[in-house]
Design an enzyme around this catalytic site. Structure first.
Site, PDB file in Angstrom:
ATOM      1  N   GLU A  58     -73.938 -31.719  34.244  1.00 26.15           N
ATOM      2  CA  GLU A  58     -74.285 -32.497  35.439  1.00 26.15           C
ATOM      3  C   GLU A  58     -75.655 -33.147  35.338  1.00 26.15           C
ATOM      4  O   GLU A  58     -75.986 -34.044  36.135  1.00 26.15           O
ATOM      5  CB  GLU A  58     -74.214 -31.601  36.688  1.00 26.15           C
ATOM      6  CG  GLU A  58     -75.401 -30.695  36.931  1.00 26.15           C
ATOM      7  CD  GLU A  58     -75.448 -29.452  36.057  1.00 26.15           C
ATOM      8  OE1 GLU A  58     -76.374 -28.638  36.249  1.00 26.15           O
ATOM      9  OE2 GLU A  58     -74.560 -29.282  35.188  1.00 26.15           O
ATOM     10  N   CYS A  82     -73.973 -22.596  33.307  1.00 25.69           N
ATOM     11  CA  CYS A  82     -75.187 -21.810  33.140  1.00 25.69           C
ATOM     12  C   CYS A  82     -75.106 -20.519  33.970  1.00 25.69           C
ATOM     13  O   CYS A  82     -74.376 -19.614  33.624  1.00 25.69           O
ATOM     14  CB  CYS A  82     -76.422 -22.642  33.467  1.00 25.69           C
ATOM     15  SG  CYS A  82     -77.966 -21.911  32.869  1.00 25.69           S
ATOM     16  N   HIS A 103     -75.923 -27.894  30.663  1.00 23.70           N
ATOM     17  CA  HIS A 103     -75.698 -28.512  31.978  1.00 23.70           C
ATOM     18  C   HIS A 103     -75.140 -29.932  31.858  1.00 23.70           C
ATOM     19  O   HIS A 103     -75.909 -30.894  31.740  1.00 23.70           O
ATOM     20  CB  HIS A 103     -77.026 -28.586  32.742  1.00 23.70           C
ATOM     21  CG  HIS A 103     -77.531 -27.284  33.251  1.00 23.70           C
ATOM     22  ND1 HIS A 103     -77.292 -26.841  34.536  1.00 23.70           N
ATOM     23  CD2 HIS A 103     -78.269 -26.315  32.660  1.00 23.70           C
ATOM     24  CE1 HIS A 103     -77.875 -25.656  34.712  1.00 23.70           C
ATOM     25  NE2 HIS A 103     -78.472 -25.315  33.589  1.00 23.70           N
TER      26      HIS A 103
END
Length: 266
Positions: A223, A96, A221
């Site tokens: 994660e 990002c 994302h």
């Protein structure tokens, strides 16, 4: 097996450093969150690590454009260390805001291995609004980051995520197979009745690599989707698993991106 050392860069406005570091730890790496000032003053050395991570967030409040201030601070203080790092057999990922930083630095796509030359951009979404939702991705290419990954779903959270470049640069990106992932109309989009391409990116591009394929930038994302219960339709999936008598998975397929990076050094 030896564990690779991961440097997760942090600084003012970055807010995804802890979960990104946690994802790498869960994937089997030694991960350390390092403030950019510690790299500038030499307290920490980039070459003590094998993987560099520029995580998501809003570095310096995105006041001069997303990722621009952080990219300038890197370039003005330790650009040659960064360039030396990426030219060696190391891995680097920008997620990002980190993707925006890598683009601004000219680390991606770095055509003809010209690191430092900026030729693509991540600009305002077509909606001109911040978007926070899930997307479906189709992965392609042979980057070590995405080995064995076909289609997965990930969350996005950005206002400047539209991939843009001029036609001749796009042609070179396609010629060298540097597109790592595209937005598609997959299970999550259908489940939530959402458009496949959330921001208007050219040719639905969500992720690119450099020519070495060791550097990657991605707008969604990973994660934030490493556990099964983080998926937006996990309760529906749970019912399907239980009715078939199958054991519920603990981890999401998105963790594979981090595992791939660890495996590269093992």
């Amino acid at each position: 097996m030896a564990k690779p050392n991961v440097l997760v860069m942090t600084g003012y406005g970055i807010n995804c450093d802890e979960e990104t570091s946690f994802a790498f730890e869960k994937a089997g790496a030694n991960s350390e969150i390092v403030h950019i000032n510690d790299l500038i003053d030499g307290y920490k050395k980039l070459n003590d690590y094998q993987i560099l991570v520029l995580p998501g967030g809003f570095s310096y409040g995105d006041d001069t454009g997303s990722g621009n201030a952080l990219a300038n601070k890197i370039k003005n203080n330790f650009w040659y260390e960064i360039k030396d790092f990426v030219e060696k057999d190391h891995l680097a990922i920008g997620i990002c805001n980190g993707f925006q930083v890598m683009v601004n630095l000219g680390l991606l796509p770095a055509l003809d291995k010209q690191y430092g030359e900026r030729n693509v951009a991540l600009i305002y979404n077509n909606s001109a609004r911040y978007i926070d939702r899930w997307v479906d991705l189709q992965f392609k290419g042979n980057s070590p980051w995405i080995n064995g990954i076909d289609k997965i779903s990930l969350p996005i959270a950005h206002k400047e995520g539209k991939f843009y470049t001029e036609p001749k640069i796009l042609a070179k990106i396609k010629e060298h197979n540097l597109i790592a992932a595209k937005y598609i109309k997959g299970s999550i989009c259908k489940y939530q009745s959402l458009k496949a391409n959330p921001n208007g990116s050219l040719e639905d591009i969500a992720s690119i690599t450099d020519e070495s394929k060791r550097l990657i930038g991605i707008m969604p994302h990973p994660e934030r989707a490493i556990d099964f219960t983080q998926l937006p339709n996990w309760t529906l999936s749970k019912e399907k698993y239980q009715r078939k008598g199958k054991k519920l998975p603990e981890q999401g397929p998105e963790l594979q991106i981090f595992r791939n990076a660890v495996k590269y050094f093992q």
